[in-house]
Design a protein around this motif. Structure first.
Motif, PDB file in Angstrom:
ATOM      1  N   ALA A 115       0.829  -1.201   0.000  1.00 52.31           N
ATOM      2  CA  ALA A 115       0.000   0.000   0.000  1.00 52.31           C
ATOM      3  C   ALA A 115       0.864   1.252   0.000  1.00 52.31           C
ATOM      4  O   ALA A 115       0.560   2.232  -0.701  1.00 52.31           O
ATOM      5  CB  ALA A 115      -0.924  -0.021   1.207  1.00 52.31           C
ATOM      6  N   ARG A 116       1.949   1.246   0.757  1.00 52.37           N
ATOM      7  CA  ARG A 116       2.822   2.430   0.796  1.00 52.37           C
ATOM      8  C   ARG A 116       3.467   2.680  -0.571  1.00 52.37           C
ATOM      9  O   ARG A 116       3.594   3.837  -1.005  1.00 52.37           O
ATOM     10  CB  ARG A 116       3.883   2.264   1.883  1.00 52.37           C
ATOM     11  N   LEU A 117       3.888   1.620  -1.237  1.00 45.53           N
ATOM     12  CA  LEU A 117       4.455   1.789  -2.577  1.00 45.53           C
ATOM     13  C   LEU A 117       3.432   2.381  -3.538  1.00 45.53           C
ATOM     14  O   LEU A 117       3.746   3.284  -4.323  1.00 45.53           O
ATOM     15  CB  LEU A 117       4.934   0.437  -3.114  1.00 45.53           C
ATOM     16  N   LEU A 118       2.218   1.881  -3.477  1.00 46.79           N
ATOM     17  CA  LEU A 118       1.195   2.321  -4.421  1.00 46.79           C
ATOM     18  C   LEU A 118       0.713   3.725  -4.114  1.00 46.79           C
ATOM     19  O   LEU A 118       0.446   4.520  -5.028  1.00 46.79           O
ATOM     20  CB  LEU A 118       0.030   1.335  -4.415  1.00 46.79           C
ATOM     21  N   VAL A 119       0.597   4.068  -2.863  1.00 47.43           N
ATOM     22  CA  VAL A 119       0.169   5.428  -2.500  1.00 47.43           C
ATOM     23  C   VAL A 119       1.217   6.445  -2.934  1.00 47.43           C
ATOM     24  O   VAL A 119       0.889   7.554  -3.380  1.00 47.43           O
ATOM     25  CB  VAL A 119      -0.102   5.515  -0.982  1.00 47.43           C
ATOM     26  N   ALA A 120       2.489   6.076  -2.822  1.00 47.15           N
ATOM     27  CA  ALA A 120       3.569   6.995  -3.199  1.00 47.15           C
ATOM     28  C   ALA A 120       3.835   7.022  -4.698  1.00 47.15           C
ATOM     29  O   ALA A 120       4.561   7.903  -5.187  1.00 47.15           O
ATOM     30  CB  ALA A 120       4.850   6.600  -2.468  1.00 47.15           C
ATOM     31  N   ALA A 121       3.249   6.101  -5.447  1.00 43.97           N
ATOM     32  CA  ALA A 121       3.525   6.023  -6.888  1.00 43.97           C
ATOM     33  C   ALA A 121       3.012   7.259  -7.611  1.00 43.97           C
ATOM     34  O   ALA A 121       1.973   7.826  -7.259  1.00 43.97           O
ATOM     35  CB  ALA A 121       2.876   4.775  -7.466  1.00 43.97           C
ATOM     36  N   ALA A 141       9.124  -9.654  -6.420  1.00 45.62           N
ATOM     37  CA  ALA A 141       8.411  -8.392  -6.285  1.00 45.62           C
ATOM     38  C   ALA A 141       9.005  -7.569  -5.155  1.00 45.62           C
ATOM     39  O   ALA A 141       9.559  -8.115  -4.198  1.00 45.62           O
ATOM     40  CB  ALA A 141       6.932  -8.652  -6.020  1.00 45.62           C
ATOM     41  N   ASP A 142       8.863  -6.261  -5.261  1.00 45.73           N
ATOM     42  CA  ASP A 142       9.279  -5.389  -4.171  1.00 45.73           C
ATOM     43  C   ASP A 142       8.318  -5.506  -2.995  1.00 45.73           C
ATOM     44  O   ASP A 142       8.721  -5.305  -1.842  1.00 45.73           O
ATOM     45  CB  ASP A 142       9.327  -3.936  -4.668  1.00 45.73           C
ATOM     46  N   ALA A 143       7.068  -5.832  -3.303  1.00 43.39           N
ATOM     47  CA  ALA A 143       6.061  -6.040  -2.265  1.00 43.39           C
ATOM     48  C   ALA A 143       5.212  -7.238  -2.665  1.00 43.39           C
ATOM     49  O   ALA A 143       4.193  -7.091  -3.339  1.00 43.39           O
ATOM     50  CB  ALA A 143       5.202  -4.801  -2.080  1.00 43.39           C
ATOM     51  N   PRO A 144       5.634  -8.447  -2.285  1.00 44.28           N
ATOM     52  CA  PRO A 144       4.877  -9.653  -2.651  1.00 44.28           C
ATOM     53  C   PRO A 144       3.749  -9.919  -1.662  1.00 44.28           C
ATOM     54  O   PRO A 144       3.947  -9.874  -0.444  1.00 44.28           O
ATOM     55  CB  PRO A 144       5.930 -10.754  -2.585  1.00 44.28           C
ATOM     56  N   LEU A 192      -5.753  -4.681   0.387  1.00 43.12           N
ATOM     57  CA  LEU A 192      -4.978  -3.576  -0.167  1.00 43.12           C
ATOM     58  C   LEU A 192      -5.836  -2.316  -0.271  1.00 43.12           C
ATOM     59  O   LEU A 192      -5.364  -1.200   0.016  1.00 43.12           O
ATOM     60  CB  LEU A 192      -4.435  -3.982  -1.529  1.00 43.12           C
ATOM     61  N   ILE A 193      -7.079  -2.463  -0.667  1.00 47.09           N
ATOM     62  CA  ILE A 193      -7.993  -1.317  -0.747  1.00 47.09           C
ATOM     63  C   ILE A 193      -8.122  -0.647   0.611  1.00 47.09           C
ATOM     64  O   ILE A 193      -8.030   0.585   0.743  1.00 47.09           O
ATOM     65  CB  ILE A 193      -9.369  -1.770  -1.275  1.00 47.09           C
ATOM     66  N   ASP A 194      -8.324  -1.439   1.663  1.00 47.87           N
ATOM     67  CA  ASP A 194      -8.473  -0.874   3.018  1.00 47.87           C
ATOM     68  C   ASP A 194      -7.215  -0.128   3.436  1.00 47.87           C
ATOM     69  O   ASP A 194      -7.287   0.973   4.009  1.00 47.87           O
ATOM     70  CB  ASP A 194      -8.778  -1.990   4.020  1.00 47.87           C
ATOM     71  N   ALA A 195      -6.058  -0.715   3.149  1.00 44.76           N
ATOM     72  CA  ALA A 195      -4.800  -0.083   3.558  1.00 44.76           C
ATOM     73  C   ALA A 195      -4.549   1.198   2.772  1.00 44.76           C
ATOM     74  O   ALA A 195      -4.090   2.210   3.339  1.00 44.76           O
ATOM     75  CB  ALA A 195      -3.646  -1.059   3.368  1.00 44.76           C
ATOM     76  N   ILE A 196      -4.836   1.195   1.491  1.00 43.55           N
ATOM     77  CA  ILE A 196      -4.623   2.397   0.665  1.00 43.55           C
ATOM     78  C   ILE A 196      -5.537   3.516   1.133  1.00 43.55           C
ATOM     79  O   ILE A 196      -5.121   4.688   1.223  1.00 43.55           O
ATOM     80  CB  ILE A 196      -4.834   2.065  -0.815  1.00 43.55           C
ATOM     81  N   ARG A 197      -6.772   3.195   1.433  1.00 46.02           N
ATOM     82  CA  ARG A 197      -7.695   4.228   1.928  1.00 46.02           C
ATOM     83  C   ARG A 197      -7.190   4.839   3.231  1.00 46.02           C
ATOM     84  O   ARG A 197      -7.299   6.049   3.458  1.00 46.02           O
ATOM     85  CB  ARG A 197      -9.083   3.628   2.106  1.00 46.02           C
TER      86      ARG A 197
END
Length: 556
Positions: A203-209, A316-319, A331-336
């Protein structure tokens, strides 16, 4: 007082266990070693419908089509030895496409097992061969063991990464009788729960992307709602090569063809792969000959996959080892939760970029003629929930990037095995599984002739599909390569074809011949409405088709 069970044959014990597991359809071609099994099917017609076929490979592909289009197990039965070998292509296609397919077969009498005496249909170590072509295979040694082993087959087939399994039973054991205590349906363990730390890191990788992209495969077909929610949350486009098509329609703002995805890929900094081997960025876009165990290009990779071995094959960097649906939900819950503290993306600007990329690539794709216009004619006639089956032909290859799959599982492909001739028999299985939905198979003249005998099956079993046969008088891809790469030295690539209309007539099948996308558009609505198999022959002048390969294998 305990009820005394009646003794049943080995074949009957297997059929009863299939029924207990909810099976109501079996495809097959009977023979001496499997007579007791088929006789039990004949005694169970009120609970199981059996569809015959004219070739063992077709039986396997019909089961594959059933499974691929529904996610439910497809079951088929063929004789051992040559029957198993004939069906082998379907088994390895199911393995490649993660399709739950169950083969029931026989073997030589138990007293002959492993003796090499040359009994009917004997091949050395058939079980060992099956274990190399399937996810799991076993021998039922005793009639009494059938219920438990059938249940185990269902657990193996449906737990973790789905895949084909096989059960064999010796000729004499299948005919023998004993008391086989029935069991309830197999119980499946719950999907693996994702680890909290893995979800947090992803989630941290995707939020920062800055510009994430989602790539889906067969393992995400049951998680369409979650994939769409992730895409909207991340303002991330979604693409797929084959197995993940239709999860997000390319007509939606965040849905991309693989060709458009390649156009946008240079700006992508994080890839989220869900239920996919990620063939696009590791092979199609990076060259087919170099092996990559990391995502090429320095981009970050987040993966959700049920198979932990996938994280070894491509690191993967985040498997996240989890079922696609459960992993995506976590993942949805964490990203939110994290999104409030992350950088803000301009969703409108991203969608504008996607629209511009689609327009630019569409202009290039439109040059792949006549394939693209034929595909557009089919798309216009086929309902959104209709099934489209590719084949190893020029229109089939072009469909990788020029077909808009609008619902999950409706784009049924051959997967990485690339089996020529799989399309028509697979379409029959798709239609059996989905009798109220339309099915169109595109075939080349070469591939169609691999399974042409199944026209008899279609008529006899009352299975209605539309088969569009592109006739260019050649194995078109091979002929093009021989012309462009080998100085026009043509060998074994040119075809002498039958009159396809007369051929159809011989089977009692309606057929039409067309020479343009406009003519195809004029006959398709009635063909789809016919609810019987219809052949549409498309006459294509030799060497007239544009190559689709620049969009499938763009230069690295």
């Amino acid at each position: 007082m305990l009820q005394v069970r009646d003794a049943v044959s080995g074949g009957r014990a297997i059929v009863d266990a299939l029924i207990a597991n909810g099976v109501d359809t079996v495809f097959g071609l009977p023979g001496a070693q499997t007579y007791p099994f088929f006789d039990a099917l004949a005694l169970s017609t009120d609970r199981i419908r059996t569809y015959g076929a004219r070739h063992e490979q077709a039986s396997g592909y019909m089961a594959f089509g059933y499974a691929r289009s529904t996610g439910r197990p497809g079951v088929f039965s063929v004789v051992p030895g040559p029957g198993v070998l004939n069906a082998g292509a379907a088994l390895i296609t199911a393995l490649g496409c993660c399709a739950p397919v169950l083969l029931i077969t026989g073997n030589v009498p138990s007293t002959f097992e492993g003796r090499g005496r040359g009994h009917l249909h004997e091949i050395p170590d058939q079980l060992g061969l099956l274990r190399r072509m399937t996810k799991w295979s076993a021998r039922i040694e005793r009639v009494e063991d059938a219920p438990a082993l059938v249940n185990q087959a269902f657990r193996e087939m449906l737990t973790g990464r789905p895949g084909p399994v096989a059960l064999e039973m010796a000729w004499d054991t299948m005919a023998a009788t004993a008391v086989a205590e029935p069991l309830a349906a197999a119980t499946l363990p719950p999907p693996t729960e994702p680890e909290a730390a893995a979800i947090e890191a992803a989630a941290r990788l995707l939020v920062a992307a800055r510009r994430p992209m989602i790539m889906t495969g067969s393992g995400a077909q049951h998680a369409a709602d979650e994939v769409r929610a992730l895409a909207a949350l991340l303002d991330a486009p979604v693409t797929a090569l084959r197995g993940g098509r239709g999860i997000v329609s390319e007509s939606e703002p965040l849905g991309l063809s693989s060709a458009v995805a390649h156009h946008l890929y240079p700006d992508t900094d994080v890839v989220l792969g869900i239920g996919t081997r990620l063939e696009l960025p590791t092979m199609r876009w990076a060259g087919m000959m170099a092996y990559h165990d990391h995502l090429p290009g320095g981009r970050k990779l987040v993966r959700i996959d049920i198979d932990p071995e996938e994280m070894v094959r491509l690191k993967a960097d985040a498997p996240i080892v989890a079922d696609a649906r459960g992993g995506a939900r976590a993942l949805i819950d964490a990203i939110r939760r994290l999104a409030a503290d992350g950088p803000k993306r301009d969703g409108n600007a991203i969608r504008d970029e996607i629209r511009a990329a689609k327009a630019a690539v569409e202009a290039e794709i439109a040059k792949v003629q006549p394939e693209v216009d034929y595909l557009r004619a089919i798309r216009a006639a086929l309902p959104d929930d209709g099934f489209f089956l590719t084949e190893l032909c020029q229109a089939g290859f072009a469909s990788y990037f020029a077909w808009d799959a609008r619902q999950p599982r409706t784009y049924v492909s051959e997967g990485y095995q690339g089996t020529l001739g799989y399309g028509f028999p697979t379409a029959l299985g798709v239609k059996v599984a989905n009798p109220n939905r339309k099915v169109v198979a595109v075939c080349g003249d070469g591939g169609f002739m691999f399974g042409v005998q199944e026209l008899a099956t279609a008529v006899q079993e009352g299975i209605g599909v539309v088969v569009v046969v592109f006739d260019n008088g050649a194995y078109g891809n091979v002929r093009r390569d021989q012309r462009t790469r080998f100085e026009g030295r043509f060998i074994a690539s040119e075809l002498r074809n039958p009159d396809f209309l007369k051929l159809a007539s011989a089977f009692g099948i309606e057929a039409h011949s067309v020479r343009s996308p406009t003519e195809l558009s004029s006959v398709l609505p009635a063909a789809l409405a016919a609810e019987q198999t219809v052949i549409v022959h498309v006459a294509v002048p030799p060497d007239s088709e544009a190559s689709p390969w620049p969009f499938i294998h763009p230069a690295p």
